[in-house]
Structure formats: structure tokens, C-alpha cells
Design a protein around this motif. Structure first.
Motif, PDB file in Angstrom:
ATOM      1  N   ASP A  73      31.265 -28.129 -18.946  1.00 25.78           N
ATOM      2  CA  ASP A  73      32.214 -27.022 -18.856  1.00 25.78           C
ATOM      3  C   ASP A  73      32.266 -26.573 -17.398  1.00 25.78           C
ATOM      4  OD1 ASP A  73      33.764 -24.767 -18.988  1.00 25.78           O
ATOM      5  OD2 ASP A  73      32.546 -23.761 -20.503  1.00 25.78           O
ATOM      6  N   PRO A  74      33.226 -27.088 -16.619  1.00 26.58           N
ATOM      7  CA  PRO A  74      33.254 -26.760 -15.193  1.00 26.58           C
ATOM      8  C   PRO A  74      33.438 -25.281 -14.914  1.00 26.58           C
ATOM      9  CG  PRO A  74      35.217 -27.987 -15.819  1.00 26.58           C
ATOM     10  CD  PRO A  74      34.298 -27.997 -17.001  1.00 26.58           C
ATOM     11  N   ARG A  75      34.092 -24.549 -15.805  1.00 24.39           N
ATOM     12  CA  ARG A  75      34.271 -23.116 -15.569  1.00 24.39           C
ATOM     13  C   ARG A  75      32.943 -22.368 -15.682  1.00 24.39           C
ATOM     14  NH1 ARG A  75      38.079 -25.746 -17.579  1.00 24.39           N
ATOM     15  NH2 ARG A  75      40.149 -25.597 -16.742  1.00 24.39           N
ATOM     16  N   ALA A  76      32.129 -22.737 -16.653  1.00 23.01           N
ATOM     17  CA  ALA A  76      30.809 -22.113 -16.776  1.00 23.01           C
ATOM     18  C   ALA A  76      29.948 -22.456 -15.559  1.00 23.01           C
ATOM     19  CB  ALA A  76      30.128 -22.575 -18.061  1.00 23.01           C
ATOM     20  N   THR A  77      30.014 -23.708 -15.132  1.00 19.62           N
ATOM     21  CA  THR A  77      29.236 -24.115 -13.961  1.00 19.62           C
ATOM     22  C   THR A  77      29.763 -23.436 -12.711  1.00 19.62           C
ATOM     23  OG1 THR A  77      28.897 -26.252 -15.046  1.00 19.62           O
ATOM     24  CG2 THR A  77      28.284 -26.111 -12.738  1.00 19.62           C
ATOM     25  N   LEU A  78      31.074 -23.236 -12.610  1.00 20.76           N
ATOM     26  CA  LEU A  78      31.633 -22.544 -11.448  1.00 20.76           C
ATOM     27  C   LEU A  78      31.186 -21.084 -11.427  1.00 20.76           C
ATOM     28  CD1 LEU A  78      33.355 -23.016  -8.952  1.00 20.76           C
ATOM     29  CD2 LEU A  78      35.298 -22.154 -10.250  1.00 20.76           C
ATOM     30  N   ARG A  79      31.061 -20.463 -12.594  1.00 24.52           N
ATOM     31  CA  ARG A  79      30.528 -19.089 -12.638  1.00 24.52           C
ATOM     32  C   ARG A  79      29.105 -19.051 -12.083  1.00 24.52           C
ATOM     33  NH1 ARG A  79      33.530 -19.188 -17.591  1.00 24.52           N
ATOM     34  NH2 ARG A  79      35.161 -17.608 -17.577  1.00 24.52           N
ATOM     35  N   ALA A 118      27.720 -17.118  -8.776  1.00 28.00           N
ATOM     36  CA  ALA A 118      26.549 -16.238  -8.883  1.00 28.00           C
ATOM     37  C   ALA A 118      25.465 -16.621  -7.884  1.00 28.00           C
ATOM     38  CB  ALA A 118      25.991 -16.275 -10.302  1.00 28.00           C
ATOM     39  N   ALA A 119      25.426 -17.894  -7.490  1.00 22.40           N
ATOM     40  CA  ALA A 119      24.441 -18.354  -6.514  1.00 22.40           C
ATOM     41  C   ALA A 119      24.827 -17.969  -5.082  1.00 22.40           C
ATOM     42  CB  ALA A 119      24.273 -19.868  -6.618  1.00 22.40           C
ATOM     43  N   GLY A 120      26.009 -17.400  -4.915  1.00 23.68           N
ATOM     44  CA  GLY A 120      26.431 -16.953  -3.587  1.00 23.68           C
ATOM     45  C   GLY A 120      27.340 -17.920  -2.839  1.00 23.68           C
ATOM     46  N   VAL A 121      27.778 -18.961  -3.506  1.00 22.24           N
ATOM     47  CA  VAL A 121      28.692 -19.909  -2.879  1.00 22.24           C
ATOM     48  C   VAL A 121      30.095 -19.295  -2.857  1.00 22.24           C
ATOM     49  CG1 VAL A 121      29.754 -22.204  -3.068  1.00 22.24           C
ATOM     50  CG2 VAL A 121      27.333 -21.888  -3.664  1.00 22.24           C
ATOM     51  N   ALA A 122      30.737 -19.301  -1.695  1.00 23.07           N
ATOM     52  CA  ALA A 122      32.116 -18.839  -1.600  1.00 23.07           C
ATOM     53  C   ALA A 122      33.018 -19.930  -2.169  1.00 23.07           C
ATOM     54  CB  ALA A 122      32.485 -18.548  -0.151  1.00 23.07           C
TER      55      ALA A 122
END
Length: 135
Positions: free
Chosen positions: A77-83, A87-91
Motif C-alpha cells: 500500500d504505497p499510500r500507507a508507506t508514504l504516510r 512521518a519520518a521527516g522526508v519532504a
């Protein structure tokens, strides 16, 4: 406008092709790699271009595959991974033309924290990055 801190050299990672998922993702999903690059480098920005810009849109879709009587719901699920990436601070950046190509309501469905930049804006920023990677 994004600026690069002189104390921390940032990297830009660009993803242009959307990975459609598989029954067993193993090491094919690059989003967790981006989080690890961010952790190790001290600063990574992620640009989603082309169909990969769809990762930045909120949706009710839940990745699942029906095989006979069984439902396989462990797909990527790329959307969950993108969240998690946000959250990890990646812009996370998306160019406006790629967002527009996804439909007129796409901008209204952006995940919180995703930034939209002008068309061609990524190439203009490349000199400010220590490294630019295409994954």
C-alpha cells in the motif's frame, strides 16, 4: 520555495513509475529505502512524478486481490508507506502538472504534508542538492 540547509547536504530521490504491487513485495518497494536514505544521509527529499504522483493522493482503496474464495490483503500500500515516509521527516514533493494529470480533484485529495511545486521546479532545484537519484 525549498531551501537547502548549509549544515546538512540534502539528497533528492525521484520516483517516476508507480510500482503496482505484488503478492510478495520483498525488496521491490523503494519507499522504505527512501526513509533509510533519509536516516543515514541527514536529509532526503522525495519527488513523485508521473504516475508515482498518485501515491500522494488519499483514497479509500484498500489493496487486495481476490483469488478464488480467498482474499489476499497483504499487498503493498504505497499510500500507507508514504504516510510513514512523511512521518519520518522526508519532504515529499509533487510537480503541479503531474498532479493535474491525475484529475481535477487530485489537489483536493493530497495527503497532509505533501508539497506541490511548479512544473519544472524540480530541475531548477537540482543544483542545490548534493545528489539526485532516480529510483
Amino acid at each position: 520555495m525549498l531551501t537547502v540547509s548549509e549544515a546538512t547536504a540534502r539528497w533528492l530521490v525521484m520516483i517516476e513509475r508507480a510500482y503496482r504491487g505484488a503478492v510478495e513485495r520483498q525488496f521491490a518497494d523503494v519507499l522504505p529505502l527512501v526513509v533509510e536514505l533519509h536516516r543515514q544521509s541527514g536529509g532526503t527529499d522525495l519527488a513523485l512524478r508521473g504516475l508515482a504522483a498518485s501515491y500522494a493522493l488519499d483514497t479509500d482503496y484498500e489493496p487486495a486481490l481476490r483469488i478464488g474464495r480467498r482474499t489476499l490483503d497483504t499487498l503493498t500500500d504505497p499510500r500507507a508507506t508514504l504516510r510513514e515516509t512523511l512521518a519520518a521527516g522526508v519532504a515529499v514533493l509533487v510537480e503541479e502538472p503531474d498532479l493535474t494529470a491525475l484529475g481535477r480533484t487530485a489537489a483536493d485529495r493530497l495527503l497532509p504534508g505533501v508539497r506541490v511545486i511548479e512544473g519544472g521546479g524540480l530541475a531548477a532545484r537540482w543544483p542545490s542538492y548534493e545528489q539526485v537519484w532516480f529510483l
